[in-house]
Write an enzyme that holds these catalytic residues in place. Structure first.
Site, mmCIF file in Angstrom:
data_model
loop_
_atom_site.group_PDB
_atom_site.id
_atom_site.type_symbol
_atom_site.label_atom_id
_atom_site.label_comp_id
_atom_site.label_asym_id
_atom_site.label_seq_id
_atom_site.Cartn_x
_atom_site.Cartn_y
_atom_site.Cartn_z
ATOM 1 N N CYS A 169 0.824 -1.207 0.000
ATOM 2 C CA CYS A 169 0.000 0.000 0.000
ATOM 3 C C CYS A 169 0.859 1.258 0.000
ATOM 4 O O CYS A 169 1.946 1.279 0.587
ATOM 5 C CB CYS A 169 -0.891 0.015 1.230
ATOM 6 N N LYS A 207 6.884 -5.134 -3.324
ATOM 7 C CA LYS A 207 8.312 -4.890 -3.146
ATOM 8 C C LYS A 207 8.658 -4.702 -1.678
ATOM 9 O O LYS A 207 9.720 -5.088 -1.225
ATOM 10 C CB LYS A 207 8.719 -3.656 -3.959
HETATM 11 C C1 F6R Z 1 12.613 -12.156 -2.995
HETATM 12 C C2 F6R Z 1 12.314 -10.950 -2.245
HETATM 13 C C3 F6R Z 1 11.693 -11.093 -0.897
HETATM 14 C C4 F6R Z 1 12.392 -10.135 0.090
HETATM 15 C C5 F6R Z 1 11.659 -10.151 1.440
HETATM 16 C C6 F6R Z 1 12.354 -9.274 2.457
HETATM 17 O O1 F6R Z 1 13.119 -11.850 -4.252
HETATM 18 O O2 F6R Z 1 12.559 -9.878 -2.693
HETATM 19 O O3 F6R Z 1 11.730 -12.399 -0.427
HETATM 20 O O4 F6R Z 1 13.715 -10.540 0.224
HETATM 21 O O5 F6R Z 1 10.342 -9.706 1.275
HETATM 22 O O6 F6R Z 1 12.410 -7.958 2.043
HETATM 23 P P1 F6R Z 1 13.398 -6.916 2.703
HETATM 24 O O7 F6R Z 1 14.778 -7.335 2.383
HETATM 25 O O8 F6R Z 1 13.018 -5.596 2.106
HETATM 26 O O9 F6R Z 1 13.155 -6.964 4.195
#
Ligand code: F6R
Length: 556
Positions: free
Chosen positions: A2, A551
């Site tokens: 969001c 993301k």
């Molecule tokens: C896989 C991916 C996710 C992130 C996870 C943690 O390609 O991008 O598994 O690694 O959601 O995200 P962060 O690193 O932002 O805490």
């Protein structure tokens, strides 16, 4: 996930908000909406892109609030999209509301019978009923970022989530994403937690600081996808990290009992940290609530207290990690507690970046949902935390793999895929399977190579592809044994190796430059990224924005 983008100002208000929402799109969403007001309010909502939003019919608009939604409570639908409107008052919200069922009952008894499936609707109706955002926020115990607009006023607030206000043209912008806001203005103020701000020209509480302009998100001009562009950036990023001096946090983290915490790919990077001897324990952030921290004492009697923790989070906003920080900060047994919390993040201004001793990942913005360059940058920083010797030619070796990527493109990968590895390569097997699942939607699996014979071998026949991560390290001989077992079941072998025996067994070989055992993980990571990328491309998937994913995962 969001996102909130609001504009208190008159200059092309609707289009300004729509453009802002489009800039947040990289975080991924499934629906969106905007409410605008000229004294009367009008709301438009749609599925997918803000481009689908109809123009409002009212003119002389003075302000508006916008939102991109990633469904948690309630399916993906236009009625579930924000803003939610009651009595000409519109509300947009990031976060989840655990006690929404209770609020819903109350609100329904007050005559609000149009409440649908979402938690935000209850919150919007409650706020409208109370006529005050600050009053309704007293009922919310979860983390949130919110904007509420009446016919003539705008109010905003946040608690442990990101929300910023910036000075812009004739008014103010409000945005949950600092990097997006910085594209408009560097006069920015971050809201204090739990405080409710009224947005108007005369509000003296809004005190802006000139923000040092961060690197802008670069547009992708060279490659088809951000994912490929980001894969190709890796040699330069690793070189940059290796050539920098270890920061004081790299040095101080690596001394004494330590624990690494992360989610998804960041968790897998943490698992490799154990082989670099920078961590005694590695915990998946989403498991930490149910994880009994006292277990440390049981499985390591000589180090009863974990005194340092490193949170690995590319975005710095992952809710599971934020919850983990809260849990470990409160943890204390036998006179020892987690005393120092470090983080490794690509966003020093994020919630995690600001609440911990943060090391900058130095990978530059990552736009593709699937992490690539940030994963290998995490591994490079873990190397910087360790006292192991570094291979100064590692960037060139990554470049060799990238220069030969057409070989990887040409390898047929079936729809049944298993990645196998041993030791420090097992987390890369997990990472390879995750990348494959994320962008191809195929149910890829990963196992420690020795586990095949304990069950997964039953799956294998000629319809399977087994990717063997087999650098010539101490585990190489055991990898050969596993490859023989696979071959005997007629599955196809893709070997990532420099070893001749493994090449003989393999149906397809991806040549792996030689480096240290631990740095081989960076090289094999690049190969599994490319394997997933080309398979997804052949299947015609939306590589940068895979379905159902976000993301930045800001809900638990
Ligand atoms: C896989 C991916 C996710 C992130 C996870 C943690 O390609 O991008 O598994 O690694 O959601 O995200 P962060 O690193 O932002 O805490």
């Amino acid at each position: 996930m969001c996102g909130i983008f609001c504009y208190y100002g008159k200059e092309n208000t609707f289009e300004t908000i729509r453009e802002g929402l489009k800039k947040i799109e990289y975080r991924c969403h499934d629906s969106c909406g905007i409410s605008v007001s000229n004294g009367n309010t009008e709301t438009v909502r749609s599925l997918n892109s803000p481009d689908n939003l109809k123009l409002p019919s009212i003119s002389s608009i003075q302000m508006g609030i916008g939102h991109t939604r990633w469904a948690t409570h309630g399916e993906v639908s236009i009625p579930n999209a924000h803003p939610h409107v009651y009595n000409h008052q519109s509300l947009v919200h990031n976060g989840t509301i655990a006690n929404h069922n209770k609020i819903k009952e109350e609100i329904k008894s007050l005559g609000f019978d149009t409440i649908g499936d979402t938690d935000t609707e209850c919150f919007a109706a409650l706020t409208s009923h109370l006529g005050s955002l600050s009053e309704s926020l007293k009922r919310i115990t979860d983390r949130y970022a919110v904007a509420w607009m009446t016919r003539s006023k705008m109010f905003i607030s946040k608690d442990r989530m990101s929300l910023y206000v910036g000075q812009y043209k004739d008014g103010f912008l409000v945005c949950s994403d600092l990097s997006v806001l910085l594209e408009y203005t560097n006069k920015i103020m971050e809201l204090k937690d739990k405080k409710c701000y009224k947005i108007c020209w005369t509000n003296k509480e809004l005190v802006f600081k000139t923000h040092k302009q961060s690197k802008q998100i670069e547009e992708n001009n060279t490659e088809d996808t951000f994912m490929m562009q980001e894969i190709l950036e890796q040699p330069e990023i690793i070189e940059g990290i290796y050539n920098k001096k270890r920061t004081r946090y790299h040095q101080s983290f690596s001394f004494g009992p330590t624990c690494i915490i992360g989610s998804g790919s960041s968790y897998y990077a943490g698992l490799i940290g154990k082989f670099m001897e920078v961590a005694n324990h590695v915990i998946c952030a989403s498991e930490i609530d149910s994880y009994d921290l006292n277990q440390y004492r049981t499985f390591d009697p000589y180090e009863p207290n974990v005194l340092k923790a490193l949170i690995i989070s590319q975005s710095g906003e992952t809710a599971d990690c934020i919850r983990a920080i809260e849990s470990i900060s409160n943890y204390n047994h036998g006179g020892g507690a987690v005393e120092e919390i470090y983080s490794l993040t690509n966003n020093l201004q994020s919630t995690i970046g600001k609440s911990t001793m943060a090391i900058d990942l130095l990978a530059g913005p990552e736009k593709s949902v699937c992490s690539t360059k940030t994963f290998t940058a995490q591994l490079a920083h873990l190397m910087m935390c360790s006292y192991m010797d570094k291979d100064k030619y590692l960037p060139e070796k990554i470049q060799i793999i990238l220069d030969n990527r057409n070989i990887i493109e040409g390898i047929p990968v079936s729809n049944n895929i298993i990645f196998i590895g041993k030791g420090s390569q097992y987390p890369i097997a997990l990472e390879g399977a995750l990348k494959m699942q994320e962008i191809t939607y195929l149910p890829a699996l990963a196992f420690p190579a020795g586990e095949l014979k304990h069950g997964p071998l039953a799956l294998l026949d000629e319809s399977w592809t087994v990717v063997c991560l087999a650098p010539e390290d101490d585990n190489y001989k055991k990898m050969l044994l596993a490859a023989h077992e696979v071959k005997a079941r007629h599955a196809k072998i893709i070997a990532i190796t420099s070893g001749e025996e493994m090449k003989q067994l393999a149906d397809y070989t991806i040549e792996l430059p030689k480096t240290s055992e631990i740095e081989s993980t960076i090289l094999t990571a690049v190969v599994v990224q490319l394997l997933a990328y080309y398979k997804a491309k052949k299947l015609g998937r939306n590589i940068d924005r895979p379905r159902n994913l976000a993301k930045s995962v800001t809900v638990e």
